[in-house]
Scaffold this motif. Structure first.
Motif, mmCIF file in Angstrom:
data_model
loop_
_atom_site.group_PDB
_atom_site.id
_atom_site.type_symbol
_atom_site.label_atom_id
_atom_site.label_comp_id
_atom_site.label_asym_id
_atom_site.label_seq_id
_atom_site.Cartn_x
_atom_site.Cartn_y
_atom_site.Cartn_z
ATOM 1 N N ARG A 178 -24.683 -78.948 124.139
ATOM 2 C CA ARG A 178 -25.232 -79.817 124.203
ATOM 3 C C ARG A 178 -23.975 -80.336 125.695
ATOM 4 N N PRO A 179 -24.377 -82.068 125.305
ATOM 5 C CA PRO A 179 -23.556 -82.960 126.652
ATOM 6 C C PRO A 179 -21.960 -83.013 126.348
ATOM 7 N N GLY A 180 -21.711 -82.285 127.977
ATOM 8 C CA GLY A 180 -20.025 -82.056 127.811
ATOM 9 C C GLY A 180 -19.282 -80.874 127.298
ATOM 10 N N ASP A 181 -20.425 -80.245 127.034
ATOM 11 C CA ASP A 181 -19.643 -78.447 126.497
ATOM 12 C C ASP A 181 -19.390 -77.953 127.601
ATOM 13 N N LEU A 200 -26.000 -76.403 133.593
ATOM 14 C CA LEU A 200 -25.462 -77.870 133.847
ATOM 15 C C LEU A 200 -26.491 -79.150 133.829
ATOM 16 N N LYS A 201 -27.889 -78.809 133.850
ATOM 17 C CA LYS A 201 -28.943 -80.022 134.080
ATOM 18 C C LYS A 201 -28.483 -79.962 132.502
ATOM 19 N N ALA A 202 -28.578 -79.021 131.715
ATOM 20 C CA ALA A 202 -28.328 -79.112 130.490
ATOM 21 C C ALA A 202 -26.759 -79.920 130.045
ATOM 22 N N GLY A 203 -26.122 -80.226 130.482
ATOM 23 C CA GLY A 203 -25.437 -81.323 129.794
ATOM 24 C C GLY A 203 -24.150 -80.809 129.682
ATOM 25 N N ALA A 204 -23.990 -79.148 130.276
ATOM 26 C CA ALA A 204 -22.845 -78.529 130.966
ATOM 27 C C ALA A 204 -21.540 -79.686 131.484
ATOM 28 N N SER A 205 -20.626 -79.714 131.128
ATOM 29 C CA SER A 205 -19.523 -80.202 132.334
ATOM 30 C C SER A 205 -19.180 -79.740 132.509
ATOM 31 N N THR A 249 -10.244 -74.320 128.345
ATOM 32 C CA THR A 249 -11.069 -74.937 126.920
ATOM 33 C C THR A 249 -9.929 -75.625 125.690
ATOM 34 N N GLY A 250 -9.500 -76.623 126.712
ATOM 35 C CA GLY A 250 -8.490 -76.745 125.145
ATOM 36 C C GLY A 250 -7.938 -75.516 124.330
ATOM 37 N N ASN A 255 -17.885 -72.351 124.630
ATOM 38 C CA ASN A 255 -19.265 -73.224 123.635
ATOM 39 C C ASN A 255 -20.685 -72.875 123.738
ATOM 40 N N LEU B 79 -8.466 -83.042 120.895
ATOM 41 C CA LEU B 79 -8.284 -81.329 120.512
ATOM 42 C C LEU B 79 -7.079 -80.781 120.288
ATOM 43 N N ARG B 81 -4.126 -81.403 120.015
ATOM 44 C CA ARG B 81 -2.620 -81.406 121.255
ATOM 45 C C ARG B 81 -1.623 -82.796 120.583
ATOM 46 N N LEU B 200 -30.005 -87.360 134.366
ATOM 47 C CA LEU B 200 -30.091 -86.507 135.755
ATOM 48 C C LEU B 200 -29.484 -85.144 134.817
ATOM 49 N N LYS B 201 -28.077 -85.063 134.292
ATOM 50 C CA LYS B 201 -27.618 -84.148 133.296
ATOM 51 C C LYS B 201 -28.500 -84.092 131.905
ATOM 52 N N ALA B 202 -29.245 -84.187 131.375
ATOM 53 C CA ALA B 202 -30.498 -84.086 130.448
ATOM 54 C C ALA B 202 -31.254 -83.495 130.856
ATOM 55 N N GLY B 203 -31.347 -83.396 131.828
ATOM 56 C CA GLY B 203 -32.774 -82.412 132.286
ATOM 57 C C GLY B 203 -33.094 -82.869 133.661
ATOM 58 N N TRP B 319 -17.231 -88.817 124.720
ATOM 59 C CA TRP B 319 -16.508 -87.565 124.722
ATOM 60 C C TRP B 319 -17.721 -87.269 125.377
ATOM 61 N N GLN B 320 -18.846 -87.212 126.247
ATOM 62 C CA GLN B 320 -19.825 -87.217 126.930
ATOM 63 C C GLN B 320 -19.532 -88.036 128.577
ATOM 64 N N GLN B 323 -16.204 -86.445 130.357
ATOM 65 C CA GLN B 323 -16.559 -85.079 130.851
ATOM 66 C C GLN B 323 -17.074 -85.286 132.323
ATOM 67 N N SER B 327 -16.425 -84.389 135.560
ATOM 68 C CA SER B 327 -16.827 -82.840 136.539
ATOM 69 C C SER B 327 -16.836 -83.481 137.950
#
Lengths: 364, 364, 364, 364
Positions: A178-181, A200-205, A249-250, A255, B79, B81, B200-203, B319-320, B323, B327
């Motif tokens: 998921r975006p931001g993961d 990264l392309k799938a949305g990982a931060s 990851t806090g 994820n 998160l 804290r 781009l981040k979504a692929g 959040w997205q 992040q 990044s």
């Protein structure tokens, strides 16, 4: 016309160099002049006889990029353009039936029960012989899926897209990033490096990468692919790695874990760390392994976590891998650490077996 | 304690600078010292009276980054804290009820019928007054969602994440980008530039960007965000743009269009070009527009295309966006072309109205 | 062997009954003895010449169920079992190329640019002639996808699954029904009745159905399919229908509308009623229509609503439709209101044109 | 006002009947007069002390349906209507924080680290005491999510929706059922019977159900819920069950298994049977279990199969369960095999412990 090829005739023996008559093309078939063939870890496994179902004799090589030499009648690439001699192409390494439940209902042709693979399950005993990429020419079946490459990219750089890249695309697809993961990739070989880029392309931060002593240079390469940090197993204890992954990851853990190592111990170490709601995928498991003892409650049920198998890939994933390399957003040219002429195929197998190479290619 | 704020008391008149008494915090409330407030295009609309539902008087400003000044009892970030004075934070600009069908069943709180927004729909007439970011302090409601930022990033760089960034994340989410897709972003303002990065981040393998004469410098910036090419409306005819988009997609058209322009003409031009199976999303439509005449058969039915609305965003999207900025993979620092002290808020509104700024921020 | 067939030779003229020589089967081809052919509304359109691209002469009929008469070599059904003479079968009505971007990358073969359809776009001018279901035999191409039916179901009952059923499955798939949603189906013909069942199977808690005066008996049938209520256009005003739909949804409107009516007026009436976050799909639009004036802000943007095209279907959807009918959970046997011998094909077309039939079938 | 309640003061001892003063309602709180409370298997576990974290003393009962007695100020149901005394309601049994990463970013509040549950983790030691459903009244917290039930359904029939039903909805959601799939549900208790209905609603064409000797009457009930067939463990060998499941799926195995049994042996038996590409979800694992030895290659990797945890549920799932029961499409009234007055709560626990009841309810 004749074509030379490196043939596996007996397990653990040097490949034999044989010449075959190039056969005439039936309607829809394509003859490809190989420009670069990849040496995959599973080629070493086959050579070592670890998969005794390997049909001998066989021309190894399921990764390849080449140029159209001839076509049986008019043949078109995926985007509908007629293929002509000299066109640079990559192709789906799997041969699927295209009419079974998995091909046309579920649309997961990687699960087609009739799937065969060039260089893995198609012997060279019968004509047209040329069914592997460790050869001057490859004779593709009528239903082959080809992508014409208009870009001037070096074929050797694209070659890993045809297997590692496609499999990594598949692994990331089923990992539900998921975006931001935050993701963890275990095992920074070609599969793992593609997985870093695809995550990264799938949305990982951020993507972290773990590897062994033998992976040290690959871990450095992973950072050039955008990894936010790396963990080397010889420099850290399991507790230190665990703490590191919680810290970055806090406190929730990664994820997504994409485990390209194929190591049961790696799963034991990392599956408990997955964040609630996350996924642990295992594209690195390509042959039977020891059993894994799973704490169903603590590792999966209590946290809504999924442990997900990944089997090979299909043309969709190949397409994704090719687009990724062509986008020039990641330094795939650095993946290719070794290149040999076809006649030195054995040196390619050795470089991979000894983990000297990230990716070795053969240039016929 | 007193806090200064820029107040919209009458449409089209200069903002008034007023001082308010800071009110005591109830349980769960947070007082934030604003470090940077963003000037959004919709602030200009509100100032111009184009949305007559605006509750006067109002402290404008729904985009912001700041430091915790005080909390009503123990308050935690997303998160978990505990938040302490001095912590750098961003927060969800929307106030949702958290217990309606949209909040808890459909999990699309951007559609919560009770949603209010700091700086847009919360007047400063009643205590605690400080409900907008064009001020020294912002008084957040008890249910506020806060993200603590441990990174040393300049608050001004992060500010656009809190509105444009989050909305772009939402737009890309509903646009169903598939890995390897080609996307077109129309309108390269802050929303569009975030959309480039998120696509781009979504692929997406490649993203093209179209803009007007006034967008010329923004188009150049789009390339720094990774756009594969740009189209300026004054340099090209509609036919040339159409041909270009077909050429770069092998004849199929862009798979996804994310239209941040809010222009009905842009939709008329680009909706017919979407590839079969693709999606056209319209995050740029934030107020009533002229009707669009749609050719249902040719544009949608025959091609399985979807025309998709996008309404604001929620904390997931915030959040997205956060992040993404953290990044460091995209040059968001270049988005901030103008910064003014709070006392010069009118200059900020003017810089945005005249399209001189990509993003202007106010620093109280 | 000879086979009789009903041939459309001239638009608006009675079908001609011709005899063709059954041709020998090439490898992978299948000869099917037709047990029941469906008369679809689009058959009437073709007969009336409303789609002038129709290749004359043509054997109409794209919906069918039959028995294997012979196969060209060994041929297997979707689940891998060898097909033998006498096996009851249905088949995908579309002929896709199986190697283009839409077939193998996007996996939406309904969008294959090379798609042809038995009975719609394959003429009988050339051998093997038998390319439509209004005939004693149908000659299927080598790549055909066949489902063997072991159930003793009446072929006439299954016939609508092969077109209306599959298209309804596709429409519901793109309509993103969520469990518990309320759906509205407009147009209770075979497509609409399948849509009622599929919407319920996709998780809708309640489905309402709207129809015209001519649909009155179909609306009664919809209730037997599980519709929670029906709306007849002659008994109600638009305002009454609007109020009814708000009342039964607690004021939010239907989450999903599946419009099988093909009527632009129906869209104008119902698109504004979709609940925030919902989808309006238009499987009923199969030919060019008048333009629809869309209020982008109020109907789509402000509510996150999608207006979604749906084009035909693929083998996945056929599979779903067949499983649905075989599950016996819905009274599909009541769909078949009229049956005629092949020789009375014209009566079938008339019964459909006059809306006398829900589904009419021909039995050669 | 006073309210009686059944209190667990010591594990394995009879519940004590105590009277508590009803406390005044703070803003947003709701006092509910319990109409029916469900006796869940986990109530028995808690009574037996199998979960030693249980906070004593506690009023058991997390499943309930009741009538609004009073509200703290104006309080609205999920659909926005003001709640008035006498309204029939169900409510989310979990108390989530509504502002953490899991609540507002991931939108999986079932994973909220601050989640508490009425009747499970909220003691009655402190005011307002009435935090469980084995009581005349329940005192709900301010953020409670309530669904007003306008339907005249018997509260006892709806009660299982509030826990088993919601959890089954969650399990089916993560099981990724595809239209036409075949599912296996293991364990036909209330959770399993809801899973049968939800799997059918999610598109499964057929659902099979497996149970033990003690489940025999439940298996018969499963058929009334639409199960296509049942398997009783005492009547069949593992090999016979395996063969049966292959036979009814054309040799591929069930696409989805939803294991509500919580038995590690059941997973060992059934996980290897999942069809390629399928999912095995484990909502029945709610406490620590023995380790499961997993053959990663054969069971998961080679087949792209996922083993998926499921943890409790959220308000979305509650909504789905309520809609499902209200749809009257399944005979949920037959689930309620036993009803007792509150004073006989011990008889309810015994009926569940001995598997005499499918669902037992208490009526205060």
């Amino acid at each position: 016309m004749k074509a030379k090829a490196a043939v596996l005739e007996q397990f653990n023996e040097p490949l034999a160099f044989r010449e075959f008559d190039v056969q005439p093309l039936a309607e829809g078939e394509v003859l490809v002049k190989i420009a670069a063939a990849g040496v995959c870890g599973s080629d070493v496994h086959m050579w070592r006889g670890k998969d005794p179902r390997t049909p001998l004799p066989i021309i190894l090589g399921h990764e390849g990029v080449g140029f159209v030499a001839d076509t049986g009648g008019e043949k078109r690439g995926l985007l509908g353009r007629v293929l002509r001699p000299g066109d640079k192409v990559v192709w789906e390494r799997g041969v699927m039936c295209g009419k079974c439940y998995y091909c046309v209902v579920r649309k997961e042709p990687s699960l087609c029960p009739n799937r065969k693979t060039y260089g893995i399950s198609l012997s060279c005993a019968e004509p047209p012989h040329l069914r592997g990429c460790y050869a001057e020419y490859l004779h593709l079946k009528a239903g082959a899926h080809l992508i014409r490459i208009d870009d001037d990219i070096d074929p050797a750089v694209l070659v890993a897209a045809s297997c590692s890249g496609a499999t990594a695309a598949h692994a990331v697809e089923v990992s539900r990033v998921r975006p931001g993961d935050v993701a963890l990739v275990v095992g920074p070989g070609p599969l793992g490096l593609f997985a870093v880029a695809f995550a990264l392309k799938a949305g990982a931060s951020r993507v972290y990468v773990a590897g062994t002593e033998a992976d040290r240079s690959r871990l450095a390469l992973a950072e050039q692919f955008g990894a936010a940090g790396t963990l080397c197993l010889v420099d850290t204890t399991p507790d230190e790695r665990r703490q590191f992954l919680l810290d970055v990851t806090g406190g929730v853990g990664p994820n997504v874990v994409i485990d390209c190592s194929g190591s049961v111990r790696a799963i034991e170490e990392n599956l408990p760390l997955v964040a609630s709601g996350g996924t642990y995928s295992i594209p690195g498991i390509a042959e039977p392994r020891d059993l894994l003892s799973v704490d169903l409650f603590a590792w999966l049920a209590r946290k809504n976590v999924g442990l997900q198998g990944v089997w090979v890939s299909d043309t969709d994933h190949l397409w994704q891998a090719v687009q990724l390399v062509l986008s020039r957003a990641y330094p795939f040219e650095k993946l290719v650490t070794h290149a040999f002429p076809l006649a030195d195929a054995m040196r390619g197998l050795e470089a991979v077996e000894k983990c000297e190479a990230v990716k070795a290619v053969l240039k016929p």
